[in-house]
Design a protein around this motif. Structure first.
Motif, PDB file in Angstrom:
ATOM      1  N   SER A   1       0.743  -1.198  -0.133  1.00  0.00           N
ATOM      2  CA  SER A   1       0.081  -0.129   0.136  1.00  0.00           C
ATOM      3  C   SER A   1       0.885   1.150   0.066  1.00  0.00           C
ATOM      4  O   SER A   1       1.918   1.163   0.227  1.00  0.00           O
ATOM      5  CB  SER A   1      -1.113  -0.018   1.194  1.00  0.00           C
ATOM      6  OG  SER A   1      -0.132   0.367   2.350  1.00  0.00           O
ATOM      7  N   SER A   2       0.093   2.305  -0.163  1.00  0.00           N
ATOM      8  CA  SER A   2       1.067   3.577  -0.324  1.00  0.00           C
ATOM      9  C   SER A   2       1.769   4.087   0.955  1.00  0.00           C
ATOM     10  O   SER A   2       2.890   4.515   1.037  1.00  0.00           O
ATOM     11  CB  SER A   2       0.238   4.555  -1.079  1.00  0.00           C
ATOM     12  OG  SER A   2      -0.986   4.805  -0.237  1.00  0.00           O
ATOM     13  N   THR A   3       0.917   3.963   2.168  1.00  0.00           N
ATOM     14  CA  THR A   3       1.714   3.992   3.304  1.00  0.00           C
ATOM     15  C   THR A   3       2.744   3.132   4.117  1.00  0.00           C
ATOM     16  O   THR A   3       3.568   3.708   4.538  1.00  0.00           O
ATOM     17  CB  THR A   3       0.545   4.364   4.443  1.00  0.00           C
ATOM     18  OG1 THR A   3      -0.253   3.099   4.509  1.00  0.00           O
ATOM     19  CG2 THR A   3      -0.221   5.411   4.162  1.00  0.00           C
TER      20      THR A   3
ATOM     21  N   LYS B   1      -0.078   6.162  11.388  1.00  0.00           N
ATOM     22  CA  LYS B   1       0.173   6.869  10.102  1.00  0.00           C
ATOM     23  C   LYS B   1      -1.088   7.464   9.450  1.00  0.00           C
ATOM     24  O   LYS B   1      -1.936   6.721   9.756  1.00  0.00           O
ATOM     25  CB  LYS B   1       1.061   6.060   9.227  1.00  0.00           C
ATOM     26  CG  LYS B   1       2.281   5.577   9.487  1.00  0.00           C
ATOM     27  CD  LYS B   1       2.637   4.631   8.464  1.00  0.00           C
ATOM     28  CE  LYS B   1       4.086   3.985   8.692  1.00  0.00           C
ATOM     29  NZ  LYS B   1       4.774   2.871   7.692  1.00  0.00           N
ATOM     30  N   PRO B   2      -0.877   8.468   8.922  1.00  0.00           N
ATOM     31  CA  PRO B   2      -2.097   9.044   8.013  1.00  0.00           C
ATOM     32  C   PRO B   2      -2.446   7.975   7.279  1.00  0.00           C
ATOM     33  O   PRO B   2      -1.431   7.365   6.491  1.00  0.00           O
ATOM     34  CB  PRO B   2      -1.665  10.444   7.400  1.00  0.00           C
ATOM     35  CG  PRO B   2      -0.640  10.810   8.240  1.00  0.00           C
ATOM     36  CD  PRO B   2      -0.032   9.563   8.811  1.00  0.00           C
ATOM     37  N   GLY B   3      -3.549   7.669   6.980  1.00  0.00           N
ATOM     38  CA  GLY B   3      -3.909   6.413   6.062  1.00  0.00           C
ATOM     39  C   GLY B   3      -3.802   5.069   6.797  1.00  0.00           C
ATOM     40  O   GLY B   3      -4.654   3.987   6.337  1.00  0.00           O
TER      41      GLY B   3
ATOM     42  N   THR C   1     -13.052  10.882  17.470  1.00  0.00           N
ATOM     43  CA  THR C   1     -11.735  10.973  17.759  1.00  0.00           C
ATOM     44  C   THR C   1     -11.095  11.339  16.476  1.00  0.00           C
ATOM     45  O   THR C   1      -9.945  11.991  16.683  1.00  0.00           O
ATOM     46  CB  THR C   1     -11.078   9.714  18.208  1.00  0.00           C
ATOM     47  OG1 THR C   1     -11.673   9.204  19.178  1.00  0.00           O
ATOM     48  CG2 THR C   1      -9.789   9.776  18.785  1.00  0.00           C
ATOM     49  N   GLY C   2     -11.474  11.389  15.387  1.00  0.00           N
ATOM     50  CA  GLY C   2     -11.113  12.066  14.192  1.00  0.00           C
ATOM     51  C   GLY C   2     -11.160  10.967  13.195  1.00  0.00           C
ATOM     52  O   GLY C   2     -10.569  11.141  11.943  1.00  0.00           O
ATOM     53  N   PHE C   3     -11.269   9.425  13.523  1.00  0.00           N
ATOM     54  CA  PHE C   3     -11.148   8.608  12.493  1.00  0.00           C
ATOM     55  C   PHE C   3     -12.367   8.680  11.517  1.00  0.00           C
ATOM     56  O   PHE C   3     -13.593   9.367  11.726  1.00  0.00           O
ATOM     57  CB  PHE C   3     -11.168   7.472  12.770  1.00  0.00           C
ATOM     58  CG  PHE C   3      -9.907   6.639  13.640  1.00  0.00           C
ATOM     59  CD1 PHE C   3      -8.883   6.400  13.108  1.00  0.00           C
ATOM     60  CD2 PHE C   3     -10.226   6.966  15.119  1.00  0.00           C
ATOM     61  CE1 PHE C   3      -7.854   6.022  13.903  1.00  0.00           C
ATOM     62  CE2 PHE C   3      -8.705   6.575  15.839  1.00  0.00           C
ATOM     63  CZ  PHE C   3      -7.748   6.050  15.088  1.00  0.00           C
ATOM     64  N   VAL C   4     -11.930   8.449  10.131  1.00  0.00           N
ATOM     65  CA  VAL C   4     -13.023   8.351   9.120  1.00  0.00           C
ATOM     66  C   VAL C   4     -13.401   6.678   9.151  1.00  0.00           C
ATOM     67  O   VAL C   4     -12.669   5.914   9.061  1.00  0.00           O
ATOM     68  CB  VAL C   4     -12.418   8.511   7.719  1.00  0.00           C
ATOM     69  CG1 VAL C   4     -13.618   8.143   6.586  1.00  0.00           C
ATOM     70  CG2 VAL C   4     -11.991  10.069   7.737  1.00  0.00           C
TER      71      VAL C   4
ATOM     72  N   ILE D   1     -10.218   4.678   9.886  1.00  0.00           N
ATOM     73  CA  ILE D   1      -9.155   5.258   8.998  1.00  0.00           C
ATOM     74  C   ILE D   1      -8.566   6.629   9.448  1.00  0.00           C
ATOM     75  O   ILE D   1      -9.461   7.462   9.539  1.00  0.00           O
ATOM     76  CB  ILE D   1      -9.559   5.227   7.653  1.00  0.00           C
ATOM     77  CG1 ILE D   1      -9.674   3.663   7.345  1.00  0.00           C
ATOM     78  CG2 ILE D   1      -8.128   5.554   6.628  1.00  0.00           C
ATOM     79  CD1 ILE D   1     -10.341   3.584   5.884  1.00  0.00           C
ATOM     80  N   LYS D   2      -7.368   6.879   9.736  1.00  0.00           N
ATOM     81  CA  LYS D   2      -6.673   7.929  10.122  1.00  0.00           C
ATOM     82  C   LYS D   2      -6.428   8.937   8.735  1.00  0.00           C
ATOM     83  O   LYS D   2      -5.902   8.416   8.073  1.00  0.00           O
ATOM     84  CB  LYS D   2      -5.447   8.046  10.948  1.00  0.00           C
ATOM     85  CG  LYS D   2      -4.645   9.354  11.253  1.00  0.00           C
ATOM     86  CD  LYS D   2      -3.535   9.029  12.158  1.00  0.00           C
ATOM     87  CE  LYS D   2      -3.022  10.195  12.532  1.00  0.00           C
ATOM     88  NZ  LYS D   2      -1.817  10.228  13.428  1.00  0.00           N
ATOM     89  N   PRO D   3      -7.304  10.139   8.590  1.00  0.00           N
ATOM     90  CA  PRO D   3      -7.101  10.863   7.456  1.00  0.00           C
ATOM     91  C   PRO D   3      -5.800  11.579   7.464  1.00  0.00           C
ATOM     92  O   PRO D   3      -5.134  11.801   8.435  1.00  0.00           O
ATOM     93  CB  PRO D   3      -8.304  11.772   7.646  1.00  0.00           C
ATOM     94  CG  PRO D   3      -8.725  11.836   9.023  1.00  0.00           C
ATOM     95  CD  PRO D   3      -8.258  10.734   9.767  1.00  0.00           C
TER      96      PRO D   3
END
Ligand code: SAM
Length: 260
Positions: free
Chosen positions: A57-59, A168-170, A235-238, A258-260
């Motif tokens: 994956s990209s992350t 990490k983001p993502g 909490t900020g997750f999507v 998912i953490k944006p």
């Protein structure tokens, strides 16, 4: 033999949770199998398959940095490495297994010697509290898993915030936990099983009725699927889709963020 958990102060609750898991560490598998009629194994398999660890994956590039919180006996960690290795041909992804209870963690460490991952650098163990992950850097984790653990945390919001910080983001936050049954007929049977059979099995097999009475009560008190999904989003997750997947009519559920 009522545990009376509502009336005990938080610090004492933590100590009691500690005692519960020290007392169950050795009979843990037998108890899980009896209590869930073996189904917890299928849930765990499904949970790990749905996360598909070890894909490119990209992350993460070609190696995932995974944190398995409340990882106890290593059940989820070993499955994730098996999946990464056997399904995705990934020989590099790593799992740090963390648990607040040294006895549970020691059991996992002992069992890891029977897996192909012993001494490969792909598995690590660390005693720690999910609510304060000082030993994990911010933005360093690709996948955070917690299976049948978050229900026992004193401050669940603090644990979710820590998950958000270390990902990490993502990165993906994934929870497998006992949940709430959606059919009232099924629920009537399920409650009978939980409140009747489980403390009894606890008494007979583990010689410890109170610990299992506590486990049943903690399932009752855990937020509903929708409430828990809201906590994750706050909490900020999507959250993808409706935010959760029910297993076996809602006896357990999987939540992801998912953490944006
Ligand atoms: N994940 C394993 C599994 O699915 O078989 C073990 C689950 S076991 C039911 C719950 C675990 O949560 C116990 O090992 C307990 O020590 C751990 N635990 C409870 N409170 C914790 C906390 N605040 N931080 C980290 N682990 C905790």
């Amino acid at each position: 033999t009522h545990f009376g958990f509502e009336t005990v102060p938080e610090a004492e609750k933590e100590a009691r949770v500690g005692k519960v898991f020290s007392s169950v560490a050795s009979s843990y598998d037998t108890m899980n199998d009896l209590m869930s009629l073996g189904i917890h194994r299928l849930w765990k398999d499904h949970f790990v398959r749905s996360l598909n660890p070890g894909t490119r994956s990209s992350t993460s590039g070609n190696s995932w940095n995974i944190l398995d919180i409340a990882g106890g006996t290593g059940d989820i960690a070993f499955r994730m490495l098996d999946h990464a290795t056997n399904i995705n041909g990934d020989l590099h992804s790593k799992v740090l297994v963390s648990d607040i209870n040294p006895d549970m963690l020691a059991e996992g460490q002992k069992r890891s010697l029977q897996t192909p991952y012993a001494n490969t650098g792909r598995l690590d163990f660390k005693v720690g509290n999910a609510e304060k992950l000082d030993f994990v850097e911010s933005n360093s984790i690709d996948l955070y898993t917690v299976a049948f653990g978050i229900r026992n945390f004193t401050d669940k919001d603090a644990a979710i915030r820590e998950a958000f910080r270390v990902l990490k983001p993502g990165g993906v936050f994934a929870v497998l936990e006992f949940s709430h049954v959606n059919s009232s007929l099924f629920n009537a049977f399920y409650k009978r099983w939980n409140f009747g059979a489980i403390p009894l099995i606890g008494q007979v097999v583990a010689g410890d009725r109170d610990s299992y009475q506590y486990l049943v009560e903690s399932i009752e008190k855990f937020p509903t699927q929708e409430e828990f999904s809201s906590m994750i989003q706050r909490t900020g997750f999507v959250v993808p889709g409706k935010g959760y997947e029910n297993l076996t009519g809602g006896i357990a559920s999987i939540h992801k963020g998912i953490k944006p």
